[in-house]
Design an enzyme around this catalytic site. Sequence first.
Site, PDB file in Angstrom:
ATOM      1  N   GLU A 176     -15.568  -1.187   4.273  1.00 32.66           N
ATOM      2  CA  GLU A 176     -16.699  -1.714   5.042  1.00 32.66           C
ATOM      3  C   GLU A 176     -17.978  -0.941   4.758  1.00 32.66           C
ATOM      4  OE1 GLU A 176     -13.642  -1.227   6.257  1.00 32.66           O
ATOM      5  OE2 GLU A 176     -13.040  -3.256   6.836  1.00 32.66           O
ATOM      6  N   ARG A 208     -16.937   0.886  11.448  1.00 32.82           N
ATOM      7  CA  ARG A 208     -16.805   1.816  10.336  1.00 32.82           C
ATOM      8  C   ARG A 208     -18.120   2.068   9.600  1.00 32.82           C
ATOM      9  NH1 ARG A 208     -11.377   2.175   7.865  1.00 32.82           N
ATOM     10  NH2 ARG A 208     -10.325   2.996   9.685  1.00 32.82           N
ATOM     11  N   LYS A 254       5.978  -8.106  -0.800  1.00 30.58           N
ATOM     12  CA  LYS A 254       5.547  -8.526   0.536  1.00 30.58           C
ATOM     13  C   LYS A 254       6.271  -9.823   0.889  1.00 30.58           C
ATOM     14  CE  LYS A 254       1.320  -8.769   3.279  1.00 30.58           C
ATOM     15  NZ  LYS A 254      -0.094  -8.404   3.354  1.00 30.58           N
TER      16      LYS A 254
HETATM   17  C1  LIG Z   1     -10.849  -1.201   8.547  1.00 38.11           C
HETATM   18  C2  LIG Z   1     -10.007  -2.437   8.419  1.00 38.11           C
HETATM   19  N1  LIG Z   1     -10.460  -3.454   7.653  1.00 38.11           N
HETATM   20  C3  LIG Z   1      -9.708  -4.570   7.528  1.00 38.11           C
HETATM   21  C4  LIG Z   1      -8.512  -4.686   8.155  1.00 38.11           C
HETATM   22  C5  LIG Z   1      -7.704  -5.972   8.086  1.00 38.11           C
HETATM   23  N2  LIG Z   1      -6.442  -5.794   7.404  1.00 38.11           N
HETATM   24  C6  LIG Z   1      -5.280  -5.674   8.072  1.00 38.11           C
HETATM   25  S1  LIG Z   1      -3.969  -5.525   7.084  1.00 38.11           S
HETATM   26  C7  LIG Z   1      -4.919  -5.627   5.715  1.00 38.11           C
HETATM   27  C8  LIG Z   1      -4.285  -5.555   4.363  1.00 38.11           C
HETATM   28  C9  LIG Z   1      -3.565  -4.287   4.172  1.00 38.11           C
HETATM   29  O1  LIG Z   1      -2.980  -4.280   2.908  1.00 38.11           O
HETATM   30  P1  LIG Z   1      -1.910  -3.178   2.557  1.00 38.11           P
HETATM   31  O2  LIG Z   1      -2.338  -1.881   3.089  1.00 38.11           O
HETATM   32  O3  LIG Z   1      -1.634  -3.248   1.109  1.00 38.11           O
HETATM   33  O4  LIG Z   1      -0.641  -3.616   3.398  1.00 38.11           O
HETATM   34  P2  LIG Z   1       0.315  -4.881   3.157  1.00 38.11           P
HETATM   35  O5  LIG Z   1      -0.094  -5.895   4.178  1.00 38.11           O
HETATM   36  O6  LIG Z   1       0.126  -5.367   1.763  1.00 38.11           O
HETATM   37  O7  LIG Z   1       1.664  -4.368   3.395  1.00 38.11           O
HETATM   38  C10 LIG Z   1      -6.260  -5.802   6.048  1.00 38.11           C
HETATM   39  C11 LIG Z   1      -7.360  -5.988   5.091  1.00 38.11           C
HETATM   40  C12 LIG Z   1      -8.083  -3.595   8.941  1.00 38.11           C
HETATM   41  N3  LIG Z   1      -6.940  -3.630   9.617  1.00 38.11           N
HETATM   42  N4  LIG Z   1      -8.844  -2.493   9.029  1.00 38.11           N
END
Ligand SMILES: Cc1ncc(C[n+]2csc(CCOP(=O)(O)OP(=O)(O)O)c2C)c(N)n1
Length: 642
Positions: free
Chosen positions: A377, A405, A288
């Site tokens: 969630e 959710r 990342k």
């Molecule tokens: C239902 C929901 N909960 C929380 C989030 C907030 N959120 C956005 S990106 C993220 C992390 C995602 O991690 P990953 O899928 O590994 O992607 P990366 O950013 O590491 O590439 C979170 C928790 C969201 N978008 N949707």
Amino acid sequence: MQVEAGPLLKNIHYPSELRQLSPSQLEDFCQELRQFIIDIVSVNGGHFAASLGVVELTVALHYALNTPYDQIIFDVGHQAYGHKILTGRRDLFHTNRIMGGLSGFPKRSESEYDAFGVGHSSTSISAALGMAVASEYKGESDRQHVAVIGDGALTGGMAFEALNHAGIEKSNLLVILNDNCMSIDPNVGAMKEYLTNITTSKSYNRFRDDLIAVLAKISKNGPDAYGWAKKLEQSIKGTLLKNANLFESLNFRYFGPVDGHDVAKLTKTIEDLKNISGPKLLHVVTVKGKGYALAEKDQTKWHAPGLFDKITGEIKKSTSQKPQPPKYQDVFGHTLVELTQSNEKIMGITPAMPSGSSMNIMMKAMPNRAFDVGIAEQHAVTFSAGLASQGLVPFCNIYSSFMQRAYDQVIHDVALQGLNVVFCLDRAGIVGADGPTHHGAYDIAYMRCVPNLTVSAPMNEEELRNLMYTAQLPDQGPFVIRYPRGNGVMVDWQRPLAEIPIGRGRKLQDGEDLAILSFGAIGNEATKAIQLLNQEGIHPAHYDLRFAKPLDESLLHEVFQTYKNVITLEDGSLMGGVGSAVLEFMVDHQYFAQVLRLGIPDEIVEHGEQAELWKLCGYDAQSIVEASKKLTKGIKTDSLVS
Ligand SMILES: Cc1ncc(C[n+]2csc(CCOP(=O)(O)OP(=O)(O)O)c2C)c(N)n1
């Protein structure tokens, strides 16, 4: 601000042009794309590290696939900036997340290359499977469907539900697991450990690249060869990977892990996988923030850093000589720790938002009493219910829009059993640049109709602290506290904690011409409006309702007995919101008044600055002034109820 694209990128507007490049040019092209993202995001803001991490994967996908006929779904979509730039939106990318400009997330109405609208996590596999099944039904056997999902998003229950279903469908589905060990904060859970185990399995990894190519070739030679190839593959994987592969157990064919920054290898692998039918999972390992050293080093900070100097890496903060009010989330974080000191029953729960909600303050102060449960969630709510059933007092902090959710869990697991779970809904109301997927528009309406729930909103930091204090007192039952994104209004916010009687609002000031009833921090816009109105000789009363449920009935009796003009104000959907609650009260008690409800209309509110969107929806200070003038002049508008 327009930014010059590099020499290769300059001539590429669509994937069809990208496919004219030779494979040997792809590496340079990736560097130009990466630089373009850095150049724009540094001056415009937005999500950063995630898009840098998937530059090579994005290029490889559009190079190897026939998009938009082949469909790619980026889970969450915060990592899709490279995809946007490559699919006809390079010259508009400087408008990303700005009102009227590009959305920060893939959106079907924006481009035919955005196969599915996203923003909330863990939806990509379900949606891609739906598309794959539809294609199969329509006889489009050559069509590819790809879900690009991060290891963070894979912690969400929906992703597992989709894998479980996909494993029994024959459709052409490729899941690309983008494994960077990060969510916004470091990823958590047993699944993360499992993925790390595979990534570090040396004997298997020596073998895997050849395996994909050989299998692809054999599979091309018809069904017999395919069956034989499958058996061979299973026995090799079974021997080399100590444990049975989880994805293989779910009938997926597992490939990888592959280096997600080797664009040549990725392109070749994706091309090979096109020839292997059925559900497949390609495990891609990425970093990342790749290519921007500071982001690689502090990936959480650079998830969405705001504006920064791309040369020095200095993140620009608004500098002010005067002390500034804190963010509501920080008031939550510090107050929670303060409360834990006198109440040993309190626990903290966040579904993957330790930094975003400031639960990380408690996680640091008392790691045994605070949990990051992953992007889960529903689980967060029922886990909290379990804790509460044993006499503990969980503070479950979930962004308002993500709480959508877990609605059934709120009703079925918490409210029906009257459990003392405190739901702190951060980012309630209009959130700004993240746009419609993230606006916390509906919680007042969807919480207010659930029996047993207390639904509250603080107007300022002190009120937030006092509501939190009140919620953890014995036998309070399920308790919702909603508060907005951003900063509060008090510099001296660390005042002594005090109980607020449940269902009791506040009269902030008497008036003559009309009464404004506000709910939550948006009431500060009413305060500003009242100052402006006073200068014009209009003197509204101002009441802070504090509770949408139970309503302060004695306060409302006072209002309707005193005023014939009433404005209700909320940072939430008008349908079913606090204004609706006030109207219900009015009708039930047979009062007659002109009531104007201000809040989010029954429309999708797009992205923009918070203040711009309040104005658009008609409830910033100036709009309140205009509404008040109209109302006191007795001019009826469409939304007037008399
Ligand atoms: C239902 C929901 N909960 C929380 C989030 C907030 N959120 C956005 S990106 C993220 C992390 C995602 O991690 P990953 O899928 O590994 O992607 P990366 O950013 O590491 O590439 C979170 C928790 C969201 N978008 N949707």
